[in-house]
Design an enzyme around this catalytic site. Structure first.
Site, mmCIF file in Angstrom:
data_model
loop_
_atom_site.group_PDB
_atom_site.id
_atom_site.type_symbol
_atom_site.label_atom_id
_atom_site.label_comp_id
_atom_site.label_asym_id
_atom_site.label_seq_id
_atom_site.Cartn_x
_atom_site.Cartn_y
_atom_site.Cartn_z
ATOM 1 N N GLN A 108 10.373 -2.617 -3.138
ATOM 2 C CA GLN A 108 10.240 -3.856 -2.991
ATOM 3 C C GLN A 108 9.359 -4.781 -4.170
ATOM 4 O O GLN A 108 9.300 -5.864 -4.341
ATOM 5 C CB GLN A 108 9.290 -4.199 -1.993
ATOM 6 C CG GLN A 108 9.738 -3.565 -0.528
ATOM 7 C CD GLN A 108 8.667 -3.733 0.555
ATOM 8 O OE1 GLN A 108 7.661 -4.235 0.476
ATOM 9 N NE2 GLN A 108 8.943 -3.017 1.670
ATOM 10 N N HIS A 173 5.017 -3.994 -0.156
ATOM 11 C CA HIS A 173 3.835 -4.842 0.307
ATOM 12 C C HIS A 173 3.151 -5.527 -0.649
ATOM 13 O O HIS A 173 1.889 -5.391 -1.014
ATOM 14 C CB HIS A 173 3.016 -4.347 1.361
ATOM 15 C CG HIS A 173 3.631 -3.841 2.633
ATOM 16 N ND1 HIS A 173 3.076 -3.606 3.937
ATOM 17 C CD2 HIS A 173 5.083 -3.672 3.023
ATOM 18 C CE1 HIS A 173 3.939 -3.190 4.788
ATOM 19 N NE2 HIS A 173 5.247 -3.283 4.094
ATOM 20 N N GLU A 265 3.585 -12.321 12.308
ATOM 21 C CA GLU A 265 2.776 -13.239 12.889
ATOM 22 C C GLU A 265 2.859 -14.753 12.097
ATOM 23 O O GLU A 265 3.475 -14.587 10.952
ATOM 24 C CB GLU A 265 1.311 -13.067 12.754
ATOM 25 C CG GLU A 265 0.581 -11.823 13.431
ATOM 26 C CD GLU A 265 -0.558 -11.623 13.220
ATOM 27 O OE1 GLU A 265 -1.218 -10.554 13.687
ATOM 28 O OE2 GLU A 265 -1.395 -12.200 12.397
ATOM 29 N N TYR A 275 -7.902 -12.373 9.565
ATOM 30 C CA TYR A 275 -6.485 -12.594 10.593
ATOM 31 C C TYR A 275 -6.250 -11.088 11.282
ATOM 32 O O TYR A 275 -5.304 -10.999 11.641
ATOM 33 C CB TYR A 275 -5.368 -13.199 9.919
ATOM 34 C CG TYR A 275 -5.847 -14.599 9.597
ATOM 35 C CD1 TYR A 275 -5.313 -15.633 10.778
ATOM 36 C CD2 TYR A 275 -6.413 -15.219 8.754
ATOM 37 C CE1 TYR A 275 -5.605 -16.972 10.460
ATOM 38 C CE2 TYR A 275 -6.673 -16.391 8.532
ATOM 39 C CZ TYR A 275 -6.250 -17.291 9.477
ATOM 40 O OH TYR A 275 -6.532 -18.554 9.376
ATOM 41 N N TYR A 286 5.441 2.390 12.839
ATOM 42 C CA TYR A 286 7.057 2.657 12.508
ATOM 43 C C TYR A 286 7.331 4.144 13.365
ATOM 44 O O TYR A 286 8.230 4.411 13.757
ATOM 45 C CB TYR A 286 7.733 2.624 11.103
ATOM 46 C CG TYR A 286 7.269 1.539 10.220
ATOM 47 C CD1 TYR A 286 8.215 0.491 10.797
ATOM 48 C CD2 TYR A 286 6.562 1.367 9.409
ATOM 49 C CE1 TYR A 286 8.063 -0.640 10.254
ATOM 50 C CE2 TYR A 286 6.461 0.309 8.607
ATOM 51 C CZ TYR A 286 7.266 -0.980 9.091
ATOM 52 O OH TYR A 286 7.145 -2.140 8.623
#
Length: 406
Positions: A108, A173, A265, A275, A286
């Site tokens: 990523q 991430h 979210e 949060y 997962y």
């Protein structure tokens, strides 16, 4: 030579000169410096009452797009492998040279977003977020540079202004979305690094946080935790946020983030708020195991909306324009795993999905599949433009069915 022959000779000479002039004029058009030919005449069948036009093909995992001020319907597009392009409404593509310090491309990791300074018209300041470092020590960085005012476009004076701390191992991430606030400060989303989720609750680092900085990369006075992590933290308890917009009419910051397996979210972002991740979540791991038994806890700000099962929200924009007046003020949310563009509108019961659009790859050799949607924007013509996520990604233009092309 007869008079008739002289006239024919003059006509042929005139036609040849006209042809030379036309060819020269075409060669002088800036778009003709494009590295790929245009494809806007490839128009798909209307999708659920909408017209979809392919503007550009063969983009390598494109990640973000911004309309270029002063050049209506010309877009700046980033690619995860470090590519940076200008794409016109006719589909001409110019490669813009970009050498990012310590760019790390894997999984990523790579080049993420491009963002233009609020005073771009005079400063030409441009900002890039990206993964920097190595496989064993990397993070999310921001650089600032200057985009030339004439074609071909060039980026000069690149300076790294922010590196999220600490460096960590892995390639997942990163967050990487940016948005400007009215006071001229910049918000940047930062992911939890996948293997470091507990650190999202630790105010001594930037993992799983959203940070707020000045255009020079300094921490901003008034941030809620001035004595923690360099004073950058704006909010915390985030997993991997890739959607961030400021609603000027409502004076609200909207943010969305990936949950694990379920529990994506949509949050109303506020300074100093927690949060929840990973103490609270609507999703599971997962493997199917619980991440936490709690969906809410005292002191945790609950999401305004959540997606279960996960659709993997990757970007969003507030619709403002004339073509889709029924969606004025709605959130357009790009979904990766969900392979759709969702239109979210508010009602007395909160946020509701008002419409969904999906797009198939008409150029696919095999049976066409619905495409993953990475980024979305609304351009000056009121049309919706989306980037699809693949090694041969596309830039698509969405209009009401029957609307003329440009």
């Amino acid at each position: 030579m007869s008079t008739w022959r002289k006239k024919v000779k003059k006509i042929l000479l005139w036609l040849s000169l006209e042809l030379v002039i036309v060819v020269a004029a075409v060669l002088l058009i800036p778009q003709a410096q494009a590295s790929q030919s245009h494809v806007p005449d490839v128009e798909a069948e209307p999708t659920n009452g909408f017209g979809v036009m392919v503007i550009a093909n063969e983009l390598k995992h494109p990640w973000s797009l911004v309309e270029l001020p002063g050049h209506p319907l010309h877009f700046l597009v980033t690619e995860r492998d470090g590519g940076f392009k200008r794409i016109s409404e006719l589909g001409f593509i110019d490669d813009i040279p970009l050498v990012l310090p310590d760019l790390f491309v894997s999984g990523q990791a790579g080049l993420f977003a491009v963002s233009l300074a609020p005073d771009f018209a005079t400063s030409r300041a441009v900002f890039f977020s990206y993964a920097c470092g190595t496989a064993t020590a990397n993070s999310t960085c921001v650089v600032r540079g200057k985009l030339s005012g004439s074609l071909p476009l060039k980026v000069t004076g690149l300076t790294k202004i922010f590196t999220a701390q600490p460096l960590r191992e892995g390639a997942a991430h990163y967050g990487g979305r940016m948005v400007w606030l009215p006071d001229g400060t910049l918000l940047l989303t930062l992911g939890d690094g996948f293997d470091y989720r507990e650190q999202a609750q630790n105010l001594d680092n930037h993992i799983g946080k959203i940070v707020r900085m000045s255009p020079t990369g300094d921490a901003v006075a008034g941030n809620p935790f001035p004595n923690k992590a360099g004073g950058y933290i704006f909010s915390y308890g985030h997993r991997n946020s890739q959607g961030l917009v400021y609603d000027a009419e409502q004076n609200v910051i909207w943010q969305h983030e990936h949950g694990p397996r379920g529990g994506d979210e949509l949050n109303r972002l506020q300074a100093g708020k927690n949060y929840g991740w990973p103490m609270t979540s609507y999703g599971v791991d997962y493997t199917g195991a619980l991440v936490t038994p709690y969906k809410d806890l005292p002191g945790v700000t609950a999401p305004e909306y959540q997606w279960t099962p996960s659709l993997a929200p990757a970007d969003m924009v507030i619709y403002q324009g004339d073509l889709f007046s029924q969606w004025e003020g709605a959130l357009l949310v790009a979904q990766l795993a969900g392979r759709r563009l969702q239109v979210l509108q508010t009602s007395e019961n909160g946020w509701q999905v008002a419409h969904e659009l999906s797009f198939t790859d008409s150029a696919a050799d095999a049976e066409p599949n619905k495409q993953r949607i990475r980024a979305v924007t609304v351009a000056s013509d009121g049309a919706i433009y989306v980037l699809t996520d693949s090694s041969s990604g596309q830039l698509l233009r969405v209009t009401p069915a029957g609307h003329s092309s440009f």
